[in-house]
Design an enzyme around this catalytic site. Structure first.
Site, PDB file in Angstrom:
ATOM      1  N   CYS A 130       0.833  -1.214   0.000  1.00 33.97           N
ATOM      2  CA  CYS A 130       0.000   0.000   0.000  1.00 33.97           C
ATOM      3  C   CYS A 130       0.862   1.257   0.000  1.00 33.97           C
ATOM      4  O   CYS A 130       1.405   1.642   1.042  1.00 33.97           O
ATOM      5  CB  CYS A 130      -0.911  -0.027   1.226  1.00 33.97           C
ATOM      6  SG  CYS A 130      -1.868   1.474   1.460  1.00 33.97           S
ATOM      7  N   CYS A 133      -0.334   4.088   2.283  1.00 33.19           N
ATOM      8  CA  CYS A 133       0.017   3.954   3.699  1.00 33.19           C
ATOM      9  C   CYS A 133       1.512   4.205   3.919  1.00 33.19           C
ATOM     10  O   CYS A 133       1.898   4.850   4.883  1.00 33.19           O
ATOM     11  CB  CYS A 133      -0.305   2.549   4.212  1.00 33.19           C
ATOM     12  SG  CYS A 133      -1.803   1.833   3.555  1.00 33.19           S
ATOM     13  N   ASP A 134       2.349   3.692   3.043  1.00 32.46           N
ATOM     14  CA  ASP A 134       3.776   3.615   3.361  1.00 32.46           C
ATOM     15  C   ASP A 134       4.718   4.462   2.513  1.00 32.46           C
ATOM     16  O   ASP A 134       5.905   4.551   2.828  1.00 32.46           O
ATOM     17  CB  ASP A 134       4.228   2.144   3.272  1.00 32.46           C
ATOM     18  CG  ASP A 134       3.496   1.277   4.296  1.00 32.46           C
ATOM     19  OD1 ASP A 134       3.167   1.820   5.372  1.00 32.46           O
ATOM     20  OD2 ASP A 134       3.250   0.098   4.025  1.00 32.46           O
TER      21      ASP A 134
END
Ligand code: NAP
Length: 307
Positions: A130, A133-134
């Site tokens: 993701c 997210c990261d």
């Protein structure tokens, strides 16, 4: 006893709940308590009609607001099992047992693991599924994306705005994603495609350090120093909670009315076998499933023994 319990509060589940509530069904939506759905992690969605560009979170916020405005009850719960006992459906959560006339499974899917050495060990230490997210962890670093679908190209584009270099490793020499995204990615100076190649191993102790790549045409094996690996090789449906007819990948088989192999249980969205897993198709599935459920529930209630 509810008329209808919908498991999943993504596009399919919430769309189904809006239709069900408007049919006057006493409807409960169960939303997974911990893990956000795939849609909530999407930074940008550009193909849902009416929204030229919206984040998944924003879109889901609107869906939820719409469901609540129609009187739908949404509750956090982790569902362990769904069972059909005669005409009654049992939904077992970690906390309680719930009953309904009908159930719609709209549990979505999660990213599929590639299954190479180092993937599990370095998960959260440079291996991710993701970019939303990261990606911020890889500012001015070099990352590698695996896959050639919509997710891989979308997230390569997100990463290109943060990382210094993005390599996209794809097992063929043409992408599966839509042309608009392809063209955008081809224009990015810091995205480089590595065609006909697979990722064979991710190496590192406490963080990703390098990867082993193999060219499928030449069989040449190369080692590449890298800071992060983002994997997008498809999705796995969240369908283990219920025993129904499924295909070899676990996607629930339905007919065009979203009926599954068990009467009174319907499936909608990413968890079902279909040809296109998009927000727009999930929403349509949800609407069809709700209408089918409504007809089934009305039929049940009209039977003489139930009056
Ligand atoms: P996908 O469309 O199934 O693409 C998976 C990619 O990974 C393909 O390019 C595939 O290669 C490759 N792949 C599969 N197994 C592999 C392996 N073992 N080794 C190397 N490469 C492998 O998956 P996705 O991109 O995650 O998308 C899933 C679904 O969500 C799709 O229906 C997609 O349209 C949808 N989606 C929609 C949006 C949106 O609407 N905005 C955004 C993201 C995803 P091949 O091409 O050779 O098969």
């Amino acid at each position: 006893m509810y008329d209808l319990i919908i498991i999943g509060a993504g596009p399919a589940g919430l769309a189904a709940s809006i239709y069900a509530a408007r049919y006057g069904l006493d409807t409960l939506v169960l939303e997974q308590s911990a893990v956000p759905g795939q849609i909530s992690m999407a930074t940008v969605i550009e193909n849902y009609p009416g929204f030229i560009s919206a984040s998944g979170k924003e879109l889901m916020g609107r869906f939820k607001e719409h469901a609540l405005a129609n009187g739908v009850t949404i509750k956090k719960a982790d569902v362990i099992k769904v069972e059909s006992v005669t005409d009654k459906k049992l939904v077992l959560t970690r906390e309680e047992e719930l009953h309904a006339h009908a159930v719609i499974i709209a549990t979505g899917a999660n990213p599929r693991l590639l299954g190479v050495p180092g993937e599990r060990k370095l998960l959260g230490k440079g291996v991710s599924y993701c970019a939303t997210c990261d990606a911020p962890f890889f500012e001015d670093q070099e990352v590698l994306v695996v896959g050639g679908g919509e997710s891989a190209v979308t997230d390569a584009l997100i990463l290109s705005g943060i990382a210094s270099k993005v390599y996209v490793v794809h097992r063929r020499d043409t992408l599966r994603s839509c042309k608009v995204l392809q063209q955008r990615a081809f224009l990015k100076e810091n995205i480089e495609f590595i065609w006909d190649t697979v990722l064979e191993e991710i190496i590192g102790e406490d963080a990703v350090e390098k990867v082993i790549l193999r060219n499928l045409k030449t069989d040449e094996v190369t080692e590449k120093n890298i800071d992060g690996v983002f994997i997008y090789v498809g999705i796995n449906p969240n369908t283990s909670l219920v025993e129904l007819d499924k295909n070899e990948n676990g996607f629930i088989r339905t007919n065009a009315r979203m009926e599954t192999s068990v009467k009174g249980i319907y499936a909608a969205g990413d968890c079902r076998e279909t040809s296109l897993w998009q927000v727009v198709t999930a929403v349509a599935d949800g609407a069809v499933a709700a209408v089918s459920a409504q007809e089934y529930i009305t039929g049940l209630k009209l039977r003489p023994q139930d009056i």
